[in-house]
Design a protein around this motif. Structure first.
Motif, short mmCIF file in Angstrom:
data_model
loop_
_atom_site.label_atom_id
_atom_site.label_comp_id
_atom_site.label_asym_id
_atom_site.label_seq_id
_atom_site.Cartn_x
_atom_site.Cartn_y
_atom_site.Cartn_z
N ASN A 177 0.83 -1.21 0.00
CA ASN A 177 0.00 0.00 0.00
C ASN A 177 0.86 1.26 0.00
OD1 ASN A 177 -2.37 -1.47 -0.03
ND2 ASN A 177 -2.65 -1.42 2.19
N ARG A 178 1.97 1.22 0.73
CA ARG A 178 2.89 2.37 0.71
C ARG A 178 3.50 2.55 -0.68
NH1 ARG A 178 7.65 2.57 4.45
NH2 ARG A 178 7.87 4.49 3.24
N ALA A 179 3.82 1.44 -1.35
CA ALA A 179 4.38 1.53 -2.70
C ALA A 179 3.38 2.15 -3.67
CB ALA A 179 4.79 0.13 -3.18
N GLU A 180 2.11 1.73 -3.57
CA GLU A 180 1.09 2.30 -4.46
C GLU A 180 0.86 3.78 -4.17
OE1 GLU A 180 -0.72 0.55 -7.13
OE2 GLU A 180 1.28 -0.25 -6.74
N ARG B 3 10.06 -3.94 -4.38
CA ARG B 3 11.12 -4.96 -4.30
C ARG B 3 11.12 -5.61 -2.91
NH1 ARG B 3 14.63 -5.37 -8.41
NH2 ARG B 3 14.66 -3.69 -9.97
N ARG B 4 10.91 -4.82 -1.88
CA ARG B 4 10.84 -5.38 -0.52
C ARG B 4 9.64 -6.33 -0.39
NH1 ARG B 4 10.96 -0.58 3.68
NH2 ARG B 4 10.85 -2.35 5.14
N LEU C 101 8.27 -8.02 -2.82
CA LEU C 101 8.59 -9.22 -3.59
C LEU C 101 9.53 -10.13 -2.80
CD1 LEU C 101 8.36 -10.77 -6.27
CD2 LEU C 101 10.30 -9.44 -7.10
N ASP C 102 10.53 -9.54 -2.15
CA ASP C 102 11.48 -10.35 -1.38
C ASP C 102 10.76 -11.10 -0.26
OD1 ASP C 102 13.57 -9.49 -2.94
OD2 ASP C 102 14.24 -7.93 -1.55
N ILE C 103 9.83 -10.43 0.43
CA ILE C 103 9.10 -11.07 1.53
C ILE C 103 8.24 -12.23 0.99
CG2 ILE C 103 7.28 -10.76 3.26
CD1 ILE C 103 8.29 -7.87 3.57
N ARG C 104 7.54 -11.98 -0.10
CA ARG C 104 6.64 -13.01 -0.63
C ARG C 104 7.40 -14.20 -1.19
NH1 ARG C 104 1.80 -9.12 -3.11
NH2 ARG C 104 0.88 -8.70 -1.06
N VAL C 105 8.56 -13.95 -1.79
CA VAL C 105 9.38 -15.06 -2.27
C VAL C 105 9.89 -15.88 -1.09
CG1 VAL C 105 11.58 -15.64 -3.37
CG2 VAL C 105 10.06 -13.98 -4.44
N ALA C 106 10.29 -15.19 -0.02
CA ALA C 106 10.80 -15.90 1.16
C ALA C 106 9.72 -16.75 1.82
CB ALA C 106 11.34 -14.87 2.17
N LEU C 107 8.44 -16.35 1.66
CA LEU C 107 7.35 -17.08 2.29
C LEU C 107 6.85 -18.25 1.45
CD1 LEU C 107 5.24 -14.12 3.74
CD2 LEU C 107 6.66 -15.73 5.02
N LEU C 108 7.33 -18.36 0.21
CA LEU C 108 6.87 -19.45 -0.66
C LEU C 108 7.31 -20.80 -0.12
CD1 LEU C 108 7.48 -17.94 -4.21
CD2 LEU C 108 5.30 -18.24 -3.04
#
Length: 365
Positions: A336-339, A355-356, A358-365
């Protein structure tokens, strides 16, 4: 879209103390003295300090000379329940996982009695719930499914604890975009709860609101609104006794109307939910961060970008403090902050924030 946990808080403490598997008098070793110290800290409302003492007690209970798996199960459940109450979900998950491992060790080589299965289902459900709120959806799902298999076999489809598990699993599927599964589970819960408890029961109201939110997300707006009206029908607010359940239903109604593009109605519900959460004994816990984030999206739509930014930063700080920075809730606030940054033409900041996320969501996969 958060379903309250009607069985976790009372049932977990009682079961740890009186369940036939773990109700025997335990030896008074060092871990027991530490557990007594933790209870003393709780009397003085020093919750975090009590959790630290419980953690040390579990360590002592793990020593071959001084401990026992029975003790670890009891202490892990008590500590997990306590951590959950203060929204320390990653820590709660760790305690429940420790208790589950000890339960398995204790039962090695023994028959899986009904009592064993009941404890197994309860531990897995509580662990799944903690993982769910910590944003670790993939880790939560197998524990929910295992708990569901046990409760289906032991109690049948109409058991209240089983319905809670099904509803929580439906929320997991909703949040991971598996809407068909989510709808099937939610509809099952709504039908059974309505038949058993009636539409006025808090659990039925929660499930109806969640189903309304899902239907709005997939574009079935008339049916979504019908479910929402059914959920809120006849429910009166008691200003002197605000409840987390009711605030959650109001919040979800606001999200539903936002998805439908009806901004004014969305704002009314979201602001009402926020006011109620401010009155809760714990000032809303992590739910208050959700309210700030939701209201920020509306402020952005009205062009009040500075107000939106302030609300999002408040939400970010609270989520980081209560849950850490590697979870879905934190990623959602950053998104939401990015948007908002993109809306303000701050493209470098928007890219960095995305990017932050994306990094969090990739780490949670």
């Amino acid at each position: 879209m958060k379903t309250p946990l009607p069985v976790l808080v009372p049932a977990i403490v009682l079961l740890a103390c009186v369940h036939p598997l773990y109700g025997q008098r335990l030896p008074a070793h060092a871990w027991k003295l530490m557990a007594d110290s933790a209870r003393g800290l709780l009397l003085h409302r020093q919750t975090v300090a009590a959790l630290d003492v419980y953690e040390h007690a579990i360590g002592l209970a793990s020593e071959p000379e001084t401990g026992s798996d029975s003790a670890i199960v009891i202490l892990g459940r008590l500590a997990g329940n306590l951590a959950f109450q203060i929204d320390a979900f990653p820590r709660a998950a760790a305690f429940f996982e420790t208790a589950l491992s000890a339960h398995h060790r204790q039962m090695t080589g023994r028959d899986e009695t009904r009592a064993f299965q009941e404890v197994e289902a309860s531990l897995r459900n509580n662990l799944a719930l903690s993982l769910f709120y910590a944003g670790r959806y993939a880790d939560a799902e197998p524990h929910y499914l295992a708990a569901l298999r046990i409760t289906d076999a032991l109690f049948g489809k109409a058991d209240q604890g089983r319905l809670t598990t099904v509803g929580n699993l439906a929320l997991l599927y909703y949040l991971t975009g598996r809407y068909r599964k989510a709808r099937s589970y939610l509809q099952e819960v709504v039908d059974l709860e309505s038949e058993i408890f009636g539409d006025d029961h808090p659990d039925t109201r929660n499930s109806l609101t969640n189903l309304a939110l899902l239907l709005a997300r997939i574009g079935e707006f008339p049916e979504a609104e019908r479910m929402l009206h059914r959920a809120l029908r006849g429910e009166a607010e008691n200003p002197s006794h605000p409840t987390r359940d009711y605030a959650t239903r109001l919040n979800n109604a606001g999200i539903m109307y936002r998805d439908m593009g009806r901004v004014r109605e969305s704002r009314d519900y979201l602001e009402h939910a926020y006011r109620m959460r401010c009155l809760l004994p714990d000032s809303g816990g992590i739910d208050l961060a959700q309210s700030w984030s939701n209201l920020a999206t509306l402020e952005e739509q009205y062009g009040k970008l500075d107000q939106a930014d302030s609300l999002l930063r408040l939400a970010e700080e609270r989520v980081a403090r209560l849950q850490g920075r590697q979870n879905v809730a934190f990623a959602s606030v950053l998104f939401n902050r990015a948007e908002l940054a993109r809306h303000r033409n701050s493209y470098a900041e928007a890219e960095s924030l995305h990017r932050r996320v994306l990094d969090i969501r990739v780490a949670l996969l």
